[in-house]
Motif scaffolding. Structure first.
Motif, PDB file in Angstrom:
ATOM      1  N   GLU A   1       0.825  -1.205   0.000  1.00 33.10           N
ATOM      2  CA  GLU A   1       0.000   0.000   0.000  1.00 33.10           C
ATOM      3  C   GLU A   1       0.860   1.255   0.000  1.00 33.10           C
ATOM      4  OE1 GLU A   1      -3.258   2.030   3.045  1.00 33.10           O
ATOM      5  OE2 GLU A   1      -3.007  -0.159   3.017  1.00 33.10           O
TER       6      GLU A   1
ATOM      7  N   GLU B   1      -1.363   2.760 -13.493  1.00 31.47           N
ATOM      8  CA  GLU B   1      -2.166   1.842 -12.684  1.00 31.47           C
ATOM      9  C   GLU B   1      -1.817   0.392 -12.991  1.00 31.47           C
ATOM     10  OE1 GLU B   1      -4.181   2.498 -10.141  1.00 31.47           O
ATOM     11  OE2 GLU B   1      -3.481   4.562 -10.383  1.00 31.47           O
TER      12      GLU B   1
ATOM     13  N   ARG C   1       2.908   5.956  -7.328  1.00 33.94           N
ATOM     14  CA  ARG C   1       1.897   6.791  -7.980  1.00 33.94           C
ATOM     15  C   ARG C   1       2.357   8.252  -8.008  1.00 33.94           C
ATOM     16  NH1 ARG C   1      -1.973   5.168  -5.160  1.00 33.94           N
ATOM     17  NH2 ARG C   1      -2.772   3.573  -6.586  1.00 33.94           N
TER      18      ARG C   1
ATOM     19  N   ARG D   1       2.695   1.622  -3.445  1.00 37.89           N
ATOM     20  CA  ARG D   1       1.800   2.133  -4.496  1.00 37.89           C
ATOM     21  C   ARG D   1       1.634   3.651  -4.369  1.00 37.89           C
ATOM     22  NH1 ARG D   1      -1.036  -2.971  -3.390  1.00 37.89           N
ATOM     23  NH2 ARG D   1      -0.604  -4.350  -5.181  1.00 37.89           N
ATOM     24  N   SER D   2       1.535   4.134  -3.134  1.00 31.09           N
ATOM     25  CA  SER D   2       1.428   5.578  -2.929  1.00 31.09           C
ATOM     26  C   SER D   2       2.684   6.290  -3.417  1.00 31.09           C
ATOM     27  CB  SER D   2       1.184   5.871  -1.445  1.00 31.09           C
ATOM     28  OG  SER D   2       1.220   7.251  -1.195  1.00 31.09           O
TER      29      SER D   2
ATOM     30  N   LEU E   1       6.853  -4.432  -6.810  1.00 30.31           N
ATOM     31  CA  LEU E   1       6.714  -3.004  -6.523  1.00 30.31           C
ATOM     32  C   LEU E   1       7.981  -2.455  -5.865  1.00 30.31           C
ATOM     33  CD1 LEU E   1       3.058  -2.891  -5.139  1.00 30.31           C
ATOM     34  CD2 LEU E   1       3.848  -1.864  -7.285  1.00 30.31           C
TER      35      LEU E   1
ATOM     36  N   LEU F   1       1.116  -0.502 -10.984  1.00 29.28           N
ATOM     37  CA  LEU F   1       0.812  -0.564  -9.556  1.00 29.28           C
ATOM     38  C   LEU F   1       0.096  -1.845  -9.155  1.00 29.28           C
ATOM     39  CD1 LEU F   1      -0.320   3.131  -8.939  1.00 29.28           C
ATOM     40  CD2 LEU F   1       1.914   2.108  -8.509  1.00 29.28           C
ATOM     41  N   ARG F   2      -0.321  -2.652 -10.107  1.00 28.70           N
ATOM     42  CA  ARG F   2      -1.028  -3.890  -9.780  1.00 28.70           C
ATOM     43  C   ARG F   2      -0.070  -5.062  -9.514  1.00 28.70           C
ATOM     44  NH1 ARG F   2      -5.074  -1.858 -13.486  1.00 28.70           N
ATOM     45  NH2 ARG F   2      -4.046  -2.813 -15.297  1.00 28.70           N
TER      46      ARG F   2
END
Length: 610
Positions: free
Chosen positions: A358, A371, A365, A361-362, A381, A374-375
């Motif tokens: 989480e 996106e 981003r 991803r922040s 990641l 980010l998956r």
């Protein structure tokens, strides 16, 4: 001896954490004049003119000798005397014929470190090395904390020096922005230029560069509007027309001259990329009593001498202000990390772990990931984050860290990146990490923090009541701010009423000082068994010292398990170990900020003092 004049006067001896700047203004003036003239003889009469503005009293020579004596004693500067110049390599304050001479290495004064940096930046800019000029000018600007000599009384010598240093700062600022524009970083400097143009409506440098930045962002109409406003203000306030250079720039914008995109003969690419992320929350409160720790953090994070990635770990008991210190330091050094400032808390308000995916991803981003990217899984990641930060200068602030394993996926890889960690637990991250542990605030700082948080409040009329109120906070900034918040809501209260409220509200279901929550969040990071045992221990009537034998008897566990529990609480800044007792085991006491929890109201007495 190290002296900082580019802001409030700071003076450090062997201990860089203790500011030894004298309080008396004339002594501060004397020190500032001698430092700015280090290596040169300052005649007695010049010093007396500075201190008494051409009207010295009959006692001036004696007073000046007293000020010099105080400086020698405070900084161990000796008392060398000769008929000529002082030729010592170390810091000395010599009496020579007709005046005083301070011998001090140039790199011990921030002014003398700033001037060579600016000269180097100018040379780099002249040679077309705009990236180097930008970085060097930014390094010079980081030495400034406020206006030079801002809290020193100024006579004729220091007034002239303050004006010169102000121009030095302005020159460095202009050079850094000019370099950014040559590098195509018009998005990054637009906010600065807009602010400067508003503050100085007749400053053609600011107006012209704002026009250039707007034009490169395809905002031609706004660039022309800036010119119209500047022309009107210059005519109204100065009775002049804009300079030929500003008029030529206006013509170039009108005709969409492509040369505006080629500063210095180089094509500047106008990018549609998003702005570098800045996830840093604003600090909620000002810092009090943490100047040494803040200076240490900013020194590490902004230092150019380090070849490796700067990494600092700030630890301390609940309520000591770890998060605020991390944020203040991060904001101060943000200019050193132009590619982004990222922030995340690794625990939520209840102490539960936030998943690394989480947080990643922040971060990604903000750095522009799609996106689809980010998956990916947590491992992928993390690899993507390391790849993207390999060549960037990004500052990452990670708060509420309790475990090195949860930290590892979130660390950037680039040597130009910096990491700030706020930790509830003592961590070993790497051998190069710099650790700063926060103790409770000294009592005088507690008084200043509380009084300054509610200026004009009736508590100031009761010094003893104020002292009693401050004692309840055990040196915790969090508790002091909780009381200040209550006093702001109740401006009619006296200090004694506030004290009575704290004492009466300190029941098992109340948290008037806001410290129960921090204690429980720290306990929530422990295993279920350790948490249960720690709650049992903290609910007991605590002795002055805890030993494994006492804890084992109170909790019904083995001595070894009790010792493991006490060590675990010490690792989490809840207990403080003391030297070993006769049986070779340590004794422990609650940290000053956590000791109120060792005697919760209504708990049963299950333990006796050793």
């Amino acid at each position: 001896m190290r002296i900082n004049l580019l802001g409030p006067l700071q003076a450090y001896g062997d201990d860089h954490r203790v500011d030894m700047a004298p309080a008396a203004q004339k002594v501060r003036q004397t020190l500032a004049v001698l430092v700015l003239n280090a290596g040169r003889v300052v005649p007695f009469e010049h010093l007396m003119d500075e201190l008494w503005n051409d009207n010295p009293p009959a006692s001036a020579p004696t007073a000046l000798q007293t000020y010099v004596y105080q400086l020698r004693k405070r900084f161990s500067l000796g008392n060398p005397r000769s008929g000529g110049a002082v030729r010592a390599a170390g810091p000395l304050l010599g009496t020579v014929d007709g005046g005083y001479q301070l011998s001090l290495p140039a790199d011990h004064v921030d002014v003398f470190r700033c001037e060579p940096l600016l000269a180097r930046a100018r040379a780099e800019f002249h040679d077309g090395d705009f990236a180097g000029a930008r970085d060097t000018a930014a390094a010079a600007l980081r030495l400034w904390r406020d206006d030079a000599l801002v809290d020193v009384r100024k006579g004729p010598m220091l007034k002239a020096e303050a004006v010169r240093l102000k121009e030095l700062r302005t020159s460095a600022h202009h050079l850094r922005i000019e370099s950014d524009l040559h590098l195509g970083r018009h998005h990054e400097v637009l906010g600065e230029l807009t602010s400067m143009a508003v503050q100085e409506p007749t400053d053609e440098w600011a107006q012209g560069n704002l026009m250039t930045a707007l034009y490169r962002m395809d905002r031609r109409a706004e660039a022309l509007q800036v010119y119209r406003r500047a022309r009107e203000r210059i005519a109204t306030e100065l009775g002049l027309d804009p300079s030929p250079q500003l008029r030529a720039l206006h013509t170039a914008v009108l005709t969409s001259d492509e040369a505006l995109l080629r500063p210095g003969g180089r094509l500047t690419v106008v990018s549609a990329a998003t702005r570098p992320p800045c996830h840093l929350p604003a600090p909620r409160e000002r810092l009090t009593g943490r100047a040494g720790q803040l200076a240490r953090l900013t020194e590490v994070l902004a230092g150019r001498a380090r070849e490796d990635r700067p990494l600092v770990v700030v630890g301390g008991a609940p309520g000591t202000g770890k998060s605020e210190l991390c944020l203040h330091a991060a904001h101060q050094v943000s200019g050193h990390y132009p590619d982004g400032r990222l922030h995340a808390r690794l625990r939520d308000g209840a102490g539960r772990r936030v998943r690394p995916a989480e947080i990643l991803r922040s971060f990604l981003r903000g750095l522009g990931a799609t996106e689809e990217q980010l998956r990916q899984s947590t491992t992928d990641l993390s690899l993507l984050f390391r790849t993207w930060t390999a060549d960037l200068r990004v500052l990452v602030v990670l708060d509420d860290v309790c475990d090195v394993e949860e930290l590892t996926p979130l660390l950037p890889s680039g040597a130009g990146c910096g990491v700030v960690i706020g930790s509830r637990r003592r961590l070993f991250v790497s051998s190069t990490a710099v650790h700063v542990d926060l103790p409770g605030l000294p009592f005088d700082d507690c008084l200043r923090l509380l009084a300054s948080s509610v200026p004009g409040h009736p508590i100031a009329l009761d010094p003893e009541g104020l002292r009693q109120l401050a004692r309840l906070c055990r040196g915790l900034p969090g508790a002091l701010f909780a009381i200040a918040a209550q006093l702001r809501r109740r401006p009619h209260w006296t200090a004694r009423q506030a004290t009575a409220w704290v004492l009466a509200s300190g029941g098992a279901d109340s948290d008037p000082l806001g410290v129960w929550a921090g204690f429980d969040r720290t306990l929530a990071t422990l295993s279920a068994e350790s948490r249960s045992l720690a709650h049992g221990l903290s609910s007991s009537v605590a002795p002055d010292r805890l030993t494994p034998a006492l804890a084992a008897a109170a909790l019904g566990i083995s001595d070894q398990r009790a010792e493991d529990l006490l060590e675990e609480l010490a690792e989490n800044y809840l207990l403080r170990p003391h030297h070993s007792s006769v049986n070779g085991r340590f004794s422990y006491e609650w940290e000053p900020g956590t000791s109120p929890f060792a005697a919760r109201p209504g708990s049963a007495s299950v333990m006796c003092s050793a």
